[in-house]
Design a protein around this motif. Sequence first.
Motif, short mmCIF file in Angstrom:
data_model
loop_
_atom_site.label_atom_id
_atom_site.label_comp_id
_atom_site.label_asym_id
_atom_site.label_seq_id
_atom_site.Cartn_x
_atom_site.Cartn_y
_atom_site.Cartn_z
N THR A 435 -5.89 35.14 19.02
CA THR A 435 -5.50 33.59 18.57
C THR A 435 -4.98 31.65 19.25
OG1 THR A 435 -4.49 34.74 16.80
CG2 THR A 435 -3.46 32.40 16.13
N GLY A 436 -4.74 32.12 20.16
CA GLY A 436 -4.09 31.32 21.42
C GLY A 436 -5.77 31.19 22.17
N VAL A 437 -6.43 31.86 22.24
CA VAL A 437 -7.77 31.60 23.26
C VAL A 437 -8.23 30.72 22.45
CG1 VAL A 437 -9.62 32.92 24.48
CG2 VAL A 437 -7.21 33.62 24.89
N SER A 438 -8.39 31.20 21.08
CA SER A 438 -9.18 30.97 20.18
C SER A 438 -9.18 29.06 19.88
CB SER A 438 -9.41 32.03 18.71
OG SER A 438 -10.30 31.17 17.69
N LEU A 439 -7.95 28.91 19.73
CA LEU A 439 -7.43 27.50 19.64
C LEU A 439 -7.27 26.60 20.57
CD1 LEU A 439 -3.65 28.20 17.55
CD2 LEU A 439 -6.28 27.33 16.88
N ILE A 440 -7.53 27.67 22.02
CA ILE A 440 -7.52 26.32 22.92
C ILE A 440 -8.80 25.90 22.94
CG2 ILE A 440 -7.49 26.58 24.97
CD1 ILE A 440 -5.24 28.09 25.22
N ILE A 510 -9.33 44.45 12.11
CA ILE A 510 -8.37 43.24 12.75
C ILE A 510 -9.14 42.45 13.39
CG2 ILE A 510 -5.72 42.56 13.78
CD1 ILE A 510 -4.70 44.65 12.16
N ALA A 511 -9.53 43.51 14.75
CA ALA A 511 -10.41 42.71 16.27
C ALA A 511 -11.59 42.47 15.72
CB ALA A 511 -10.41 44.96 16.81
N MET A 512 -12.98 42.85 14.45
CA MET A 512 -13.95 42.23 13.50
C MET A 512 -12.98 40.98 13.48
SD MET A 512 -15.19 45.98 12.08
CE MET A 512 -17.05 44.70 11.29
N PHE A 513 -12.09 40.85 12.34
CA PHE A 513 -11.90 39.88 12.12
C PHE A 513 -11.73 38.41 12.98
CE2 PHE A 513 -7.87 36.90 11.78
CZ PHE A 513 -8.63 35.77 10.54
N PHE A 514 -11.13 38.75 14.80
CA PHE A 514 -10.79 37.55 15.25
C PHE A 514 -12.03 37.36 16.36
CE2 PHE A 514 -5.74 39.42 15.21
CZ PHE A 514 -5.80 37.94 15.29
N GLY A 516 -14.89 37.66 15.14
CA GLY A 516 -15.78 37.17 13.52
C GLY A 516 -15.16 35.10 13.88
N MET A 517 -13.73 35.66 13.86
CA MET A 517 -12.74 34.14 13.68
C MET A 517 -13.53 33.06 14.94
SD MET A 517 -8.82 33.53 13.95
CE MET A 517 -9.41 33.89 16.37
N ILE A 518 -13.34 33.85 16.07
CA ILE A 518 -13.57 33.49 17.80
C ILE A 518 -15.36 32.32 17.44
CG2 ILE A 518 -14.16 33.26 19.93
CD1 ILE A 518 -11.92 35.50 19.54
N LEU A 519 -16.04 33.61 17.38
CA LEU A 519 -17.55 32.90 17.35
C LEU A 519 -17.95 31.76 16.33
CD1 LEU A 519 -18.84 36.44 17.75
CD2 LEU A 519 -18.86 34.90 19.31
N ASN A 520 -17.17 31.87 15.13
CA ASN A 520 -17.15 31.10 14.20
C ASN A 520 -16.50 29.97 13.97
OD1 ASN A 520 -18.29 30.71 10.76
ND2 ASN A 520 -16.20 30.76 10.58
N ASN A 521 -15.28 30.06 15.34
CA ASN A 521 -14.79 28.59 15.58
C ASN A 521 -16.15 27.01 16.08
OD1 ASN A 521 -13.13 28.88 13.86
ND2 ASN A 521 -11.56 29.60 15.74
#
Length: 740
Positions: A435-440, A510-514, A516-521
Amino acid sequence: MIHIPQLIIDLGLILAVAAVVTLLFKKLKQPLVLGYIIAGLLVSPNFKLFPSITDHENIEVWAEIGVIILLFSLGLEFSFKKLIKVGGSSSITALVQIICMIALGYLTGQLMHWSQMDSIFLGAILSMSSTTIILRAFDELNVKNKKFAGVVFGALIIEDLVAIVLMVLLSTIAVSREFAGWDMLLSISKLLFFLILWFVSGIFFIPTFLKKAKVLMNDETMLIVSLGLCFVMVFLAGKAGFSPALGAFIMGSILAETRQGEKIEHLVAPVKDLFGAVFFVSVGMLINPSTLLDYIWPILIVTLITIIGKTFGTMLGALISGQPLKQSVQAGMSLAQIGEFSFIIATLGVTLKVTSDFLYPIVVAVSAITTFTTPYFIKASTPVYNWLEKKLPPKLINKLAGYSSATDSIRSVSDWRVVVRATVVQVIVCSVILTGVSLIASRYISPMFASGKNGNWIPLIITVVTILISSPFIWALAIRKIQPEKTIKLLSNAKYKTPLQVLQLIRILIAMFFVGMILNNLLSSYVAFGAFILVAIVIGFNYKKLQLVYDKIEQRFISNFNEKEKMQEKESGSHLAPWDAHMASFTLSPDFTQIGTTLNELQLREKMGINIVLIKRGNFTIMLPQRDERLYPSDILHVIGTDEQLETFRNYLQEHSKQTPVHVSTEDDILLQQMEVKKDSEFVGKTIKDSAIRERTKGLVVGIERDGNRILNPSSTLVLHEKDVLWIAGNRKRLRLLAK
């Protein structure tokens, strides 16, 4: 004529008055904190007999810096490693006391017709005890080596952490003016997220940085670097929406885990003393003597609530946690005061402008009164226990003793619980990092290049870099084997096969969710879907490489986290026993009259009932010294006994030397541990000698609890029975192996 800024004049006045008052308080053997508060009252506009300061705004800025430095210093003393070592007993004691006092403080405020916000802050303020006052009182009364002192120190560590959480929650409530459970849950979740992220990244990077820069470091640069790191974290905490004090505390606790932690604490001490003095003087400046007179009855009521509530709340928590009645009473009467964190929480209310003007001076007055009563309460704790023991029904006394013994024994933990616990930790840590990596990447890196040229390529490059950084943690979250030996053992049992498969499926989802979240952002929805499949394939084909990368990252973190312990070979050396037997350490004075005498000649075990389990002599450590071992000047003796036996031994040392014996903390790989003899144990029916416990643990059986009876210093010919509780002083690792 040279113009002198008003700030310099005001600081000169503050420090001059503080110097005089604190010298007087030092002479009277009173806490310096109270001296600073009195000095603040004297230089405030509320006291007309002395010159008053005029540049209030700049003094307030200095006071805010003082709070930051104070919290940074508390973090250096706190250490997450200490929190791990606190154990369940101190944790339960502290949490029960905190819950009781928050509820009692809120109820008291409401009964006095205070506002809801004043009542909430009062409860939070009353839940915090004073580390400074307790340490001073324990030193003066020579009770640091008593069994209950360990419970008190552990409870203070938990209170420090809870105080940080309370500051975040109170800030949230003050801003929103709402008490919705959902908002508080979000605040707690956000706090936990940033705590884990900052701690994990801090432990990974900062010790390595300090190690690499060691050649360039002297005392001056170490101080500057430490304070620089502190204020960087203060800035990050502010950016995340938290108070600056939280950032300072977190950075202090991270630096406390490094091998330079103690040195940094020593270097920061003068800075803390200076800015801390300004902060506490600013506390005194807010006191209006006329307000104290107007609110004399609320002050007395809150004082009584503090003393009675904290005493009984702590006693209740200690009893629930399994502490004997005696130690529960002693701990309760030791924590019956409020102190540093109470002032900081009260200051928070003033800063946010959500509390009434009268609350702050009331808190200061209550703190002053309870500070004076603390040493007397600690002294009176043993007589109070003796009185209670006579008055309470014998059945209740026996039940409490039985409950204490039962809760303090070693209990085996099932393989299933170990696997589930490890899985939860793995999922939480990896989720926070991802989550931290994705937000940054999405909120800071991507917007920086959004308006640049080659707009189509920049997002793709950022995405690739983000996925590369995240891939080891995605692999660990979805695929990594957790507790492999125990997992294989559980898979052979049909009962656990399906639950383990469900756990694995949850991890993959959970790993698939993250992913997807990183790519979608970072990418459009259509491109993200295609990239998702590509990422899954790449991670699958690079399984072994990702495993190596993650293992290196994990090893670096563990190495940094344990660096201080490895350097100092530091381990906790005192585990508490239900009949008050525990470990303490004393340094022999060079003029001790029995220097050169053997342990056999001294007959310490026979005369006083104590056991010397370790002698530290310079760089040498003598484990379980033989009876022909002689004592030498400055030997550090690690001794096991009850409170009374250790006090007798201390008096014995004092009688035979001119200098007062020094109590020191245990820092060697030896501890006093409890172990229950199970039905299928190989020890059943064997004597202590035949069981080879001494050889297997490099230890000594110093006590046995059997059928409600206690046998101290048992003979080596004593036969062990089922359900015996053995108390063994020995090597930590060997004791753990024996327990398994």
